[in-house]
Scaffold this active site. Sequence first.
Site, PDB file in Angstrom:
ATOM      1  N   HIS A  52       0.823  -1.214   0.000  1.00  0.00           N
ATOM      2  CA  HIS A  52       0.000   0.000   0.000  1.00  0.00           C
ATOM      3  C   HIS A  52       0.853   1.257   0.000  1.00  0.00           C
ATOM      4  O   HIS A  52       0.924   1.988   0.984  1.00  0.00           O
ATOM      5  CB  HIS A  52      -0.934  -0.014   1.213  1.00  0.00           C
ATOM      6  CG  HIS A  52      -2.082  -0.959   1.028  1.00  0.00           C
ATOM      7  ND1 HIS A  52      -2.681  -1.619   2.067  1.00  0.00           N
ATOM      8  CD2 HIS A  52      -2.735  -1.357  -0.095  1.00  0.00           C
ATOM      9  CE1 HIS A  52      -3.655  -2.380   1.598  1.00  0.00           C
ATOM     10  NE2 HIS A  52      -3.695  -2.243   0.290  1.00  0.00           N
ATOM     11  N   CYS A  61       3.367 -12.565   2.513  1.00  0.00           N
ATOM     12  CA  CYS A  61       4.295 -12.547   3.646  1.00  0.00           C
ATOM     13  C   CYS A  61       4.064 -13.771   4.552  1.00  0.00           C
ATOM     14  O   CYS A  61       2.917 -14.173   4.784  1.00  0.00           O
ATOM     15  CB  CYS A  61       4.068 -11.266   4.451  1.00  0.00           C
ATOM     16  SG  CYS A  61       5.129 -11.164   5.897  1.00  0.00           S
ATOM     17  N   GLU A  82      -5.808  -8.167   3.004  1.00  0.00           N
ATOM     18  CA  GLU A  82      -5.262  -9.233   3.863  1.00  0.00           C
ATOM     19  C   GLU A  82      -6.392  -9.937   4.610  1.00  0.00           C
ATOM     20  O   GLU A  82      -6.429 -11.169   4.699  1.00  0.00           O
ATOM     21  CB  GLU A  82      -4.249  -8.646   4.857  1.00  0.00           C
ATOM     22  CG  GLU A  82      -3.668  -9.730   5.756  1.00  0.00           C
ATOM     23  CD  GLU A  82      -2.897  -9.180   6.943  1.00  0.00           C
ATOM     24  OE1 GLU A  82      -2.116  -8.229   6.774  1.00  0.00           O
ATOM     25  OE2 GLU A  82      -3.076  -9.713   8.057  1.00  0.00           O
ATOM     26  N   THR A 132      -2.554  -8.677  10.590  1.00  0.00           N
ATOM     27  CA  THR A 132      -1.208  -8.578  11.180  1.00  0.00           C
ATOM     28  C   THR A 132      -0.810  -7.168  11.600  1.00  0.00           C
ATOM     29  O   THR A 132       0.154  -6.990  12.329  1.00  0.00           O
ATOM     30  CB  THR A 132      -0.161  -9.041  10.145  1.00  0.00           C
ATOM     31  OG1 THR A 132      -0.396  -8.321   8.939  1.00  0.00           O
ATOM     32  CG2 THR A 132      -0.240 -10.526   9.884  1.00  0.00           C
ATOM     33  N   CYS A 141       2.203  -8.888  13.450  1.00  0.00           N
ATOM     34  CA  CYS A 141       3.525  -9.278  12.948  1.00  0.00           C
ATOM     35  C   CYS A 141       4.627  -8.509  13.685  1.00  0.00           C
ATOM     36  O   CYS A 141       4.387  -7.430  14.247  1.00  0.00           O
ATOM     37  CB  CYS A 141       3.620  -9.074  11.452  1.00  0.00           C
ATOM     38  SG  CYS A 141       3.927  -7.388  10.982  1.00  0.00           S
ATOM     39  N   SER A 171       5.300   0.120   4.526  1.00  0.00           N
ATOM     40  CA  SER A 171       5.316   0.127   3.062  1.00  0.00           C
ATOM     41  C   SER A 171       5.920   1.418   2.497  1.00  0.00           C
ATOM     42  O   SER A 171       5.785   1.702   1.310  1.00  0.00           O
ATOM     43  CB  SER A 171       3.891  -0.069   2.529  1.00  0.00           C
ATOM     44  OG  SER A 171       2.993   0.744   3.246  1.00  0.00           O
TER      45      SER A 171
HETATM   46  S1  SF4 Z   1       3.633  -5.515   7.791  1.00  0.00           S
HETATM   47 FE1  SF4 Z   1       4.082  -7.518   8.729  1.00  0.00          FE
HETATM   48  S2  SF4 Z   1       2.652  -8.947   7.736  1.00  0.00           S
HETATM   49 FE2  SF4 Z   1       2.704  -7.103   6.470  1.00  0.00          FE
HETATM   50  S3  SF4 Z   1       4.295  -7.525   4.939  1.00  0.00           S
HETATM   51 FE3  SF4 Z   1       5.314  -6.461   6.638  1.00  0.00          FE
HETATM   52  S4  SF4 Z   1       6.111  -8.114   7.942  1.00  0.00           S
HETATM   53 FE4  SF4 Z   1       4.568  -9.032   6.596  1.00  0.00          FE
END
Ligand code: SF4
Length: 408
Positions: free
Chosen positions: A93, A154, A184, A252, A290, A381
């Site tokens: 995103h 992921c 997700e 997550t 996560c 992101s």
């Molecule tokens: S935020 Fe957490 S779940 Fe999402 S891609 Fe990154 S490590 Fe993986």
Amino acid sequence: MSTHAPAAPQKINLRRPDIMQAVQAQVLSHYRSELVERIRANGSFLAADNIVIKLAKEFGFCYGVERAIDLAYAARKSFPADKPIYLLGEIIHNPEVNDQIQNLGIKTISNKPTDAEMSVLQREDVVIIPAFGTEVATRRKLEEKGCLLVDTTCGDVMSVWKRVRQYSKEAVTSIIHGKAKHEETKATTSQATAYGTGHYLVVYNLAETDYVCNYILNGGNKDEFLAKFKGAYSSGFDPEKHLQAVGVANQTTMLRGETEEVQRRLKAVMGKKYGAANVDQHFRFFDTICGATQDRQDALQKLLAQPLDLLIVIGGYNSSNTSHLAEMGEAKLPTYFIKNAAKMVSDKLIVHYDQHKKEEVETGDWLPAGKVTVGITAGASCPNNLIEDTIRRLFELRGISVQELLAN
Ligand code: SF4
């Protein structure tokens, strides 16, 4: 007449050393920031006479995002330039990163492709699954079509899926703390129903959790319940039947404190209804926040404990983990959630995202005159080059050149 069994999913090895070496060089050239690295190495702050910026200790790209981007770039390098490569929705995103991916010649189709989009796909076309995964039905359709899947889901998202599948096998309804419309969460809910008779319900916040708890304990109006959670439960879900045994999982990237509270409230209500000795038969939970989300939230908490005048949060407006960082900031001090440095139009005007109104709003006189300390963080992101742009812009608004500052 020929009959075609669905093709077995083909495995493609993109992680060849020659490819990965070239990918890493390209990824660094797109997203790296020497300035951010220097600031990090110097204790995460940069100061001039009337402005101090403090960076959170953990921010920006997480391991899952780095891997997804690497794999998308590797896919483009591995296949001939005329080979069509498609991406389901957004790789992550962040609009700038998605633009870069499109610039590589990777075409975006819906995260849940329409029949028209599916009809364009040919056998052996390459399709990239983004970091948040995809729904079971979409994956099956792509496999049946014989597409080559580059799966960047992921590992932390897949752990949630595993948990939810386990609940489903045990006839335990998954209560997922998350945003029902987020890719997700959609992928996760599809796992709850794909392999048997499982059910799910998505709760977004504590108010919704309390509503569910009250229903479990005291019953209520079933039609009202189903209307309230429209779009957030499995087909055939009946709150009278399917809330007798529940297991909590979460998207997550939620706020850890809130997820813990969702668990605590549901467990307490099961204890009240069925007796403390029987809670285990009616309630399960598994913490699926996560590690990267947790690290960013913890680091921001530490940053917020320091004296700051305002906080800038950088990231895509549809990024769940970024929106929670902004929420943490808002609870303490003036916070501006921006997707890039251009949003700081002048020291008198900033255009920023209001996640409650779900739109950009303008705030005047946002950068106080005199000495100012600005906290900065960014979602998982957000690439470092966007963080650098933000830092440069802040200093520029105070008439200071970062280049000269670093040269001294
Ligand atoms: S935020 Fe957490 S779940 Fe999402 S891609 Fe990154 S490590 Fe993986």
